[in-house]
Write a protein that holds these residues in place. Structure first.
Motif, short mmCIF file in Angstrom:
data_model
loop_
_atom_site.label_atom_id
_atom_site.label_comp_id
_atom_site.label_asym_id
_atom_site.label_seq_id
_atom_site.Cartn_x
_atom_site.Cartn_y
_atom_site.Cartn_z
N ALA A 71 58.91 35.81 -7.34
CA ALA A 71 57.56 35.34 -7.68
C ALA A 71 56.76 36.45 -8.33
O ALA A 71 56.05 36.23 -9.32
CB ALA A 71 56.85 34.84 -6.42
N TRP A 72 56.87 37.67 -7.80
CA TRP A 72 56.16 38.79 -8.39
C TRP A 72 56.66 39.04 -9.82
O TRP A 72 55.87 39.32 -10.72
CB TRP A 72 56.35 40.05 -7.54
CG TRP A 72 55.63 41.22 -8.09
CD1 TRP A 72 54.32 41.55 -7.94
CD2 TRP A 72 56.19 42.23 -8.95
NE1 TRP A 72 54.04 42.69 -8.64
CE2 TRP A 72 55.16 43.13 -9.27
CE3 TRP A 72 57.46 42.44 -9.47
CZ2 TRP A 72 55.37 44.23 -10.08
CZ3 TRP A 72 57.66 43.54 -10.28
CH2 TRP A 72 56.63 44.41 -10.58
N LEU A 74 57.87 36.81 -11.89
CA LEU A 74 57.32 35.77 -12.76
C LEU A 74 55.87 36.05 -13.12
O LEU A 74 55.45 35.86 -14.27
CB LEU A 74 57.43 34.40 -12.09
CG LEU A 74 58.81 33.75 -12.14
CD1 LEU A 74 58.83 32.49 -11.30
CD2 LEU A 74 59.18 33.44 -13.57
N PHE A 75 55.08 36.50 -12.14
CA PHE A 75 53.69 36.86 -12.44
C PHE A 75 53.63 37.98 -13.49
O PHE A 75 52.86 37.91 -14.44
CB PHE A 75 52.95 37.32 -11.18
CG PHE A 75 52.48 36.21 -10.31
CD1 PHE A 75 51.69 35.19 -10.81
CD2 PHE A 75 52.82 36.18 -8.98
CE1 PHE A 75 51.26 34.17 -10.01
CE2 PHE A 75 52.39 35.17 -8.16
CZ PHE A 75 51.61 34.15 -8.66
N ALA A 76 54.46 39.00 -13.32
CA ALA A 76 54.47 40.11 -14.28
C ALA A 76 54.92 39.65 -15.66
O ALA A 76 54.37 40.06 -16.68
CB ALA A 76 55.38 41.22 -13.76
N THR A 78 54.73 36.56 -17.01
CA THR A 78 53.71 35.73 -17.68
C THR A 78 52.54 36.57 -18.14
O THR A 78 51.96 36.31 -19.18
CB THR A 78 53.22 34.61 -16.75
OG1 THR A 78 52.72 35.18 -15.54
CG2 THR A 78 54.34 33.64 -16.44
N ARG A 79 52.21 37.60 -17.39
CA ARG A 79 51.11 38.49 -17.80
C ARG A 79 51.49 39.24 -19.08
O ARG A 79 50.68 39.37 -19.99
CB ARG A 79 50.82 39.46 -16.66
CG ARG A 79 49.67 40.35 -16.88
CD ARG A 79 48.40 39.59 -16.80
NE ARG A 79 47.31 40.52 -17.05
CZ ARG A 79 46.07 40.24 -16.88
NH1 ARG A 79 45.73 39.06 -16.44
NH2 ARG A 79 45.14 41.11 -17.13
N GLU A 82 51.40 36.83 -22.00
CA GLU A 82 50.01 36.52 -22.35
C GLU A 82 49.39 37.66 -23.16
O GLU A 82 48.67 37.43 -24.13
CB GLU A 82 49.20 36.28 -21.08
CG GLU A 82 47.78 35.85 -21.34
CD GLU A 82 47.02 35.62 -20.05
OE1 GLU A 82 46.30 34.62 -19.99
OE2 GLU A 82 47.15 36.44 -19.13
N ARG A 89 42.80 35.05 -21.76
CA ARG A 89 41.99 33.96 -21.19
C ARG A 89 40.51 34.23 -21.44
O ARG A 89 39.75 33.33 -21.77
CB ARG A 89 42.28 33.87 -19.70
CG ARG A 89 41.64 32.71 -19.04
CD ARG A 89 41.99 32.60 -17.59
NE ARG A 89 42.94 33.60 -17.15
CZ ARG A 89 43.20 33.88 -15.89
NH1 ARG A 89 42.60 33.24 -14.96
NH2 ARG A 89 44.08 34.80 -15.57
#
Length: 150
Positions: A71-72, A74-76, A78-79, A82, A89
């Protein structure tokens, strides 16, 4: 069972070091070492050591850690995507808010808004003024004087 034995041995060794320190007349340091030496025994008595050793050898706990790491990741990921995309955003929100910008301040009353005919014309952009030519160097000053009726 082994973890509890190790904790008790560490506490016994710490109490021995505290006794030697107290024998050397360093009582404050001996009291501090005694406090540290009692922590492992206290953890054994409260059951924290047993709980931790059960979790350390549990395949379910390790699978949970792997999922947490995924999960960590995936967060990294996607960041990073982005950031490479160009717009964040915050930038997208600013662009959306600029489209719906009110004509007057949000707290302005109706008489302060006035009609569009009563509003003064907007000043031309600096690039437009400079492109007018060298003879219009004083056009800003003339506009100010005309504004004041001089």
């Amino acid at each position: 069972m082994i973890a509890e034995t190790v904790c008790c041995a560490v506490s016994a060794a710490g109490l021995g070091i505290a006794a030697v320190t107290a024998f050397r007349k360093r009582f404050l340091a001996a009291a501090r070492i005694t406090a540290y030496a009692l922590v492992p025994v206290a953890l054994v008595m409260t059951g924290v050591v047993g709980w931790a050793s059960d979790k350390a050898f549990s395949p379910v706990a390790w699978a949970g850690l792997v999922l947490l790491g995924g999960a960590w990741g995936l967060f990294a990921l996607t960041r990073a995507v982005e950031r490479r995309g160009g717009t964040t955003r915050k930038e997208r929100r600013a662009a959306r808010d600029a489209e719906h910008e009110p004509v007057a301040a949000p707290g302005a009353s109706a008489p302060a808004l006035g009609s569009t005919a009563a509003r003064p014309a907007a000043r031309p952009a600096p690039a437009a003024r400079k492109g007018a030519g060298g003879g219009d160097d004083f056009s800003d000053i003339e506009a100010i004087l005309k504004k004041h009726g001089i």
